[in-house]
Write an enzyme that holds these catalytic residues in place. Structure first.
Site, PDB file in Angstrom:
ATOM      1  N   GLU A  53      43.982  67.741  50.926  1.00 37.53           N
ATOM      2  CA  GLU A  53      44.312  69.250  51.076  1.00 37.53           C
ATOM      3  C   GLU A  53      44.724  69.747  52.529  1.00 37.53           C
ATOM      4  O   GLU A  53      45.433  70.630  52.371  1.00 37.53           O
ATOM      5  CB  GLU A  53      42.744  69.758  50.901  1.00 37.53           C
ATOM      6  CG  GLU A  53      42.042  69.371  49.486  1.00 37.53           C
ATOM      7  CD  GLU A  53      41.242  67.909  49.486  1.00 37.53           C
ATOM      8  OE1 GLU A  53      40.193  68.057  48.923  1.00 37.53           O
ATOM      9  OE2 GLU A  53      41.629  67.178  50.257  1.00 37.53           O
ATOM     10  N   SER A 170      45.788  22.995  36.097  1.00 36.86           N
ATOM     11  CA  SER A 170      45.658  24.447  35.579  1.00 36.86           C
ATOM     12  C   SER A 170      46.859  25.180  36.159  1.00 36.86           C
ATOM     13  O   SER A 170      47.002  26.307  35.845  1.00 36.86           O
ATOM     14  CB  SER A 170      44.294  25.013  36.336  1.00 36.86           C
ATOM     15  OG  SER A 170      44.426  24.940  37.893  1.00 36.86           O
ATOM     16  N   ARG A 186      45.642  42.029  43.060  1.00 35.34           N
ATOM     17  CA  ARG A 186      44.913  41.626  44.301  1.00 35.34           C
ATOM     18  C   ARG A 186      45.059  42.725  45.332  1.00 35.34           C
ATOM     19  O   ARG A 186      44.292  43.064  46.237  1.00 35.34           O
ATOM     20  CB  ARG A 186      45.365  40.420  44.760  1.00 35.34           C
ATOM     21  CG  ARG A 186      45.082  39.186  43.988  1.00 35.34           C
ATOM     22  CD  ARG A 186      45.697  37.863  44.474  1.00 35.34           C
ATOM     23  NE  ARG A 186      45.181  36.746  43.579  1.00 35.34           N
ATOM     24  CZ  ARG A 186      45.420  35.496  43.886  1.00 35.34           C
ATOM     25  NH1 ARG A 186      46.271  35.246  44.927  1.00 35.34           N
ATOM     26  NH2 ARG A 186      45.223  34.491  43.258  1.00 35.34           N
ATOM     27  N   ASP A 202      41.400  23.998  43.554  1.00 35.34           N
ATOM     28  CA  ASP A 202      42.744  24.681  43.917  1.00 35.34           C
ATOM     29  C   ASP A 202      42.939  24.889  45.308  1.00 35.34           C
ATOM     30  O   ASP A 202      44.381  25.025  45.249  1.00 35.34           O
ATOM     31  CB  ASP A 202      42.670  25.999  42.893  1.00 35.34           C
ATOM     32  CG  ASP A 202      42.482  25.895  41.734  1.00 35.34           C
ATOM     33  OD1 ASP A 202      42.711  24.728  40.833  1.00 35.34           O
ATOM     34  OD2 ASP A 202      42.463  26.686  40.804  1.00 35.34           O
ATOM     35  N   GLY A 300      35.818  30.261  39.004  1.00 37.45           N
ATOM     36  CA  GLY A 300      36.069  29.832  37.681  1.00 37.45           C
ATOM     37  C   GLY A 300      34.947  30.309  36.520  1.00 37.45           C
ATOM     38  O   GLY A 300      34.439  31.217  36.695  1.00 37.45           O
ATOM     39  N   VAL A 303      31.282  31.213  37.225  1.00 40.32           N
ATOM     40  CA  VAL A 303      31.519  32.374  38.058  1.00 40.32           C
ATOM     41  C   VAL A 303      31.526  33.793  37.059  1.00 40.32           C
ATOM     42  O   VAL A 303      30.856  34.890  36.990  1.00 40.32           O
ATOM     43  CB  VAL A 303      32.398  32.710  39.306  1.00 40.32           C
ATOM     44  CG1 VAL A 303      32.738  34.074  39.489  1.00 40.32           C
ATOM     45  CG2 VAL A 303      32.187  31.716  40.275  1.00 40.32           C
TER      46      VAL A 303
END
Length: 367
Positions: A53, A170, A186, A202, A300, A303
């Site tokens: 504003e 994966s 993200r 990973d 994964g 979780v």
């Protein structure tokens, strides 16, 4: 229609700062002069900088007198101990004759600006595109009302719900378009959360990796502080300036904590739940206290299951590849599971499926 048109313009302005203002909301503002001509606009860029504003009013200058101010969130009227002065008095001082607001401020100490201005003779119109305005600030609303981040669970899976083969492979189940879309998430959310098994298996960086994109705070749920000291996500091993939090339990080894802190991480000690993992409700409060209003939960399976069981799933984004892995491969959802169909986690589709290359994006939210 004119009011809706200008409110949509406010939202377009506000979205330019998506992912950059937490724990503040995203806000856009537009000033029209007394003849209805656009004379000022602005958006809140990040916490601590000028509110939308005030930027719009400054651009309009004397032309704001007798004009209309549009904003997707009512002008604040607070409070001491703020980094910026309140907006409602500035609106009155500028001589604005009409205020059009998308939604009220959910924080009691900040809100009431629209009523305050109405009591001083400003014509106030409320609730223009209110649903769209609330949708734009879902994370802020969650943080302000419930004192926790908004959680988005993200899954990349095969048609039969697998996130890895029976041997644990994966990378990559989904294609480049789906992965790029996920990395864009993200940049728009404040934090990204994985379990320690994902961090070990990973060795992810958990960064946005797009040009000009901001990296989220990286968070690992790690009850025994097993995060490898060589992990790419630790500040000592990465160029990213984003913080790293290792969320652990009260009895985790102190020797490991010292090494992780030396590698640049913050270790957050939390009470344990019945399964021995960090209590997710205490975890949520701790994140909110750090100004984290939204988080992407990347897994994964254990979780994801823990968040669903704790009632901490505000949106599920399932990136589904047209592949079937079969056999005893790893599914995307772990946890204790349910015994009866009537106890299933119930969600509703939020949008039409979206094609991303060969893959589909499916979005669901709790009922």
């Amino acid at each position: 229609m004119s009011d809706e048109r200008w409110m949509r313009h406010c939202l377009d302005l506000a979205r330019q700062a998506e992912g950059k203002t937490s724990p503040n909301p995203i806000v856009g503002a537009v000033v029209l002069d007394r003849k209805g001509k656009l004379v000022g606009e602005g958006f809140h860029e990040r916490a601590g900088k000028a509110h939308a504003e005030k930027l719009a009013l400054a651009q309009a200058g004397k032309r704001a007198k007798g004009g209309t101010l549009y904003t997707n969130l009512e002008p604040c009227k607070h409070v001491k101990n703020r980094r910026t002065s309140p907006c409602a008095p500035a609106v009155l001082e500028a001589g604005i004759a009409r205020l059009v607001v998308g939604q009220a401020d959910p924080i009691r100490a900040h809100g009431g600006g629209a009523s305050w201005l109405a009591s001083r003779g400003v014509s106030v119109t409320r609730g223009v595109l209110e649903a769209e305005c609330k949708e734009a600030n879902r994370a802020f609303m969650m943080w302000a009302r419930k004192g926790r981040p908004l959680y988005v669970l993200k899954v990349a899976a095969s048609l039969d719900g697998k996130i890895a083969t029976r041997t644990g492979e994966s990378k990559w189940i989904t294609g480049t378009a789906a992965r790029a879309d996920g990395r864009g998430l993200r940049a728009r959310l404040d934090a990204i959360i994985v379990g320690v098994e994902t961090a070990i298996a990973d060795d992810p960086r958990l960064t946005a990796r797009g040009k000009g994109m901001r990296d989220p705070v990286r968070v690992v749920l790690d009850s025994r502080l097993r995060t490898p000291l060589a992990s790419q996500l630790l500040p000592a091993n990465t160029r990213s300036r984003a913080g790293v939090i290792i969320a652990s339990t009260e009895n985790a080894p102190k020797s490991r904590e010292k090494r992780l802190v030396a590698a640049g991480a913050e270790v957050m000690r939390l009470p344990r739940n019945d399964a021995g993992y960090p209590c997710l409700h205490a975890f949520s409060e701790a994140l909110a206290a750090r100004g984290i209003a939204s988080a992407l939960v990347e897994g994964g399976a254990q979780v994801h299951g823990s968040f669903l069981e704790a009632g901490l799933c505000d949106e599920l984004r399932l990136y589904m590849a047209p592949k079937a892995l079969g056999g005893p491969g790893h599914g995307w959802l772990g946890g204790q599971g349910i015994g009866k169909l009537q106890d299933a986690f119930r969600l509703r589709w939020h949008a039409e499926p979206k094609r991303l290359g060969d893959d589909l994006l499916l979005i669901a939210r709790p009922r």
